[in-house]
Design an enzyme around this catalytic site. Structure first.
Site, short mmCIF file in Angstrom:
data_model
loop_
_atom_site.label_atom_id
_atom_site.label_comp_id
_atom_site.label_asym_id
_atom_site.label_seq_id
_atom_site.Cartn_x
_atom_site.Cartn_y
_atom_site.Cartn_z
N LYS A 78 0.84 -1.21 0.00
CA LYS A 78 0.00 0.00 0.00
C LYS A 78 0.87 1.25 0.00
O LYS A 78 1.89 1.30 0.70
CB LYS A 78 -0.89 -0.03 1.25
CG LYS A 78 -1.90 1.10 1.35
CD LYS A 78 -2.75 0.93 2.62
CE LYS A 78 -3.84 1.97 2.76
NZ LYS A 78 -4.68 1.77 3.97
N SER A 153 -9.72 1.69 3.16
CA SER A 153 -8.85 2.39 2.24
C SER A 153 -7.87 1.48 1.50
O SER A 153 -7.40 1.85 0.42
CB SER A 153 -8.06 3.48 2.98
OG SER A 153 -7.20 2.91 3.95
N SER A 177 -9.72 -0.46 7.52
CA SER A 177 -9.20 -0.34 6.16
C SER A 177 -8.60 -1.61 5.55
O SER A 177 -8.30 -1.63 4.35
CB SER A 177 -8.16 0.78 6.07
OG SER A 177 -8.82 2.03 6.01
#
Lengths: 496, 100
Positions: A78, A153, A177
């Site tokens: 990420k 996210s 997330s």
């Protein structure tokens, strides 16, 4: 070779048995990315040259007899996790050219294991959101239905793993997330206990709930990855000195007989999609059939978790984002020919005003208000007190049960651009996730079925949340593992 | 826009000043409304009796983790990468606008 059908353990065996090399495995992933990522939009940066170099090095290590399950296995990371010398944007315009001088501790640990990183994946900017629609660059797509979000996210982490572009991904979970996108994409998403994995080198969001987290295809894979990245770190004073468990070994010897599962009544409420409720309850019945006991429980402060989270999160966000002031890194109005800058104050206010997207600004404003003189006691301090009560609820319940099972999300993945404005549904989306984050507990979202949404033809994955005692990742993973082997849900893959 | 918000546009401007962030007129209006909505929503925390409750800031139970206060010189490589990120620099140092 179809990456989508392999998990880490199978790929590691293939590498050890010389069925294929890490370079071949990596090439297959890179080809898959080339073929599918214009639709999935998982990756912000693909580091193909570096990945092939790392793979060649891994092949050397395998040849010399080294045997560890992450050696030579391709992953995605990420883009809020710092990678030395590699663009790290937090999916934000303000950091769109940022090159870190250091890597996160977890990256150093994975590098030592011989991980092959394929690139950096998309998320909501600064991890603020639950769909990747808040990314300043583009929205990622759900491999099960390209018209839908992968969740967020950590949405790029989910789409890259579920879409067969890589084997696993490291993301973050601050208020859900990892768990929510895992649920939306049919994956195993593990948020460890706060302090189990070092936060050093994360672009901080909410320092008191941020957890580096794992997106994997199976519970066994998540166990392998956690064992590699967990542990005390001098660079993060909140990491625990508790020894790291042998998670995979524990899974292999686990017996569920007599395990007490708590079912919180506050999590099975109006607004939860009936089919999802049925899937989760079906999974609980299955675990009961395997020998577990079920206990009805109550977490009385549950309804206050969301308002507490809505104060604590923006407060800490506003503090963490203050450093993006155009002086040391990131977008600066000073080097922007379109912006007139007269003095230092102008550099600050214009860099932030132009650099930040609307969600980051909203959180900065709410947080600054809640922390400002005269309001601190009424908002932030009050929220921290209620947080203590939320944690106490869990402490008391965990004297009676070993794990808690609840839904991960109230609905399946929604369509891009159709995020619900229904306050009840939005509240539900947060309620299942935020109390666990505030209490710092470990939780895994594990696939527990498929549901055809009212607004679509394609069946979408559903996840259940298995919540554990602090530092008891081994039990939540073991329950996910035993259920996954019995149900077979993780063997289903999207056609992409 | 009618100012029946809990937080006025004047207060929003003050908060923006504290946060060192420039907002457009439209954003000022929007945040007056949004901050007011959030404050209205979190008011329910007032229902919870916290008189004898100690606040917690994080949940590990750890307190006062100390280390030696020694400066460690970064490598030349690290310094070089950091310098590349400076918006403005001279001789490897960050250059900022005059304050006074």
């Amino acid at each position: 070779m179809e990456i989508i059908d392999l998990d880490i353990q199978k790929a590691a065996k293939g590498l050890a048995d010389k069925e294929f090399s890490s370079v071949e495995l990596t090439q297959s992933c890179l080809e898959k990315i080339k073929k599918t990522d214009n639709e999935l939009k998982s990756f912000i940066t693909v580091t193909d040259g570096l990945a092939l170099k790392e793979a060649a090095r891994a092949d050397e290590r395998i040849k010399s007899g080294e045997n560890n399950p992450l050696l030579g296995i391709p992953s995605s990371i990420k883009d809020v996790i710092l990678t030395k010398n590699i663009l790290t944007t937090a999916s934000s315009n303000i950091l769109k050219n940022y090159i870190p001088a250091e890597s996160a501790t977890l990256m150093d640990k994975l590098d030592a294991k011989g991980m092959v990183m394929l690139g950096k994946v998309n998320c909501d900017a600064f991890a603020h959101g639950s769909s990747t629609e808040n990314s300043d660059f583009f929205t990622s797509h759900n491999p099960w239905d390209l018209d839908r979000v992968p969740g967020g996210s950590s949405g790029g982490s989910a789409s890259s793993v579920a879409g067969g572009e890589c084997f696993y991904s490291i993301g973050t979970d601050t208020g859900g997330s990892i768990r929510q996108p895992a649920s939306f994409c049919g994956l195993v998403g593990l948020k460890p206990t706060y302090g189990r994995v070092s936060r050093y080198g994360l672009i901080s969001m909410t320092s008191s709930t941020d957890c580096p987290s794992i997106m994997a295809k199976t519970a066994g894979d998540a166990a392998i990855i956690l064992e590699a990245i967990a542990g005390e770190d001098k660079k993060d004073a909140t990491t625990s000195s508790k020894p790291v468990d042998k998670y995979l070994e524990y899974l292999q010897n686990f017996n569920i007989k007599g395990l007490r599962i708590g079912i919180p009544k506050e999590y099975f409420i109006e607004g939860l999609n009936k089919d999802i409720e049925e899937s989760v309850r079906g999974a609980i019945v299955k675990l009961q059939g395997l020998g577990a006991e079920v206990v009805e429980i109550s977490l009385p402060h549950t309804k206050y978790a969301v308002p507490t989270y809505y104060i604590i999160t923006p407060s800490e966000v506003s503090s963490n984002l203050a450093k993006f002031d155009g002086i040391r890194f990131g977008y600066s109005s000073e080097s922007d020919s379109e912006t007139e800058v007269k003095n230092l104050m102008d550099v600050y206010i214009k860099s932030k005003g132009k650099g930040f997207g609307s969600e980051a600004k909203r959180r900065i404003m709410i947080g600054t208000y809640a922390l400002s003189s005269g309001y601190y006691d009424a908002y932030y301090l009050k929220a921290q007190k209620v947080r203590a009560l939320i944690k106490k609820d869990f402490d008391e319940v965990f004297e009676k049960v070993d794990i808690i099972i609840a839904p991960t999300a109230p609905s399946v993945a929604f369509k891009i651009g159709e995020h619900s404005d229904n306050p009840l549904e939005m509240y539900l989306g947060d309620i299942f996730l935020s109390a666990v984050s505030l209490a710092g507990l470990p939780a895994v979202s594990a696939p527990c079925g498929f549901v055809k949404p009212e607004d679509g033809e394609k069946e979408m994955p559903v996840g259940m949340q298995i919540i554990g005692k602090p530092f008891d990742e081994k039990t939540v993973l073991a329950v996910a593992d035993i259920y996954e082997k019995d149900s077979g849900w993780t063997k289903k893959h999207p056609q992409i | 826009m009618a100012e029946n918000n809990k937080v006025s546009q004047e207060e929003v401007k003050h908060i923006a000043e504290l946060a060192r962030i420039e907002l457009s007129g439209e954003e000022t209006q929007k945040f007056a409304r949004e901050i007011s909505d959030i404050l209205g929503y979190v008011e329910q925390l007032g229902e919870v009796n916290t008189d004898s409750v100690e606040p917690i800031s994080q949940v590990t139970g750890k307190v006062n983790v100390f280390r030696e206060d020694v400066a460690v010189d970064a490598s030349e490589e690290t310094k070089n990468i950091m310098a590349k990120n400076y918006p403005d620099s001279q001789d490897g140092y960050i250059k900022v606008k005059q304050i006074m």
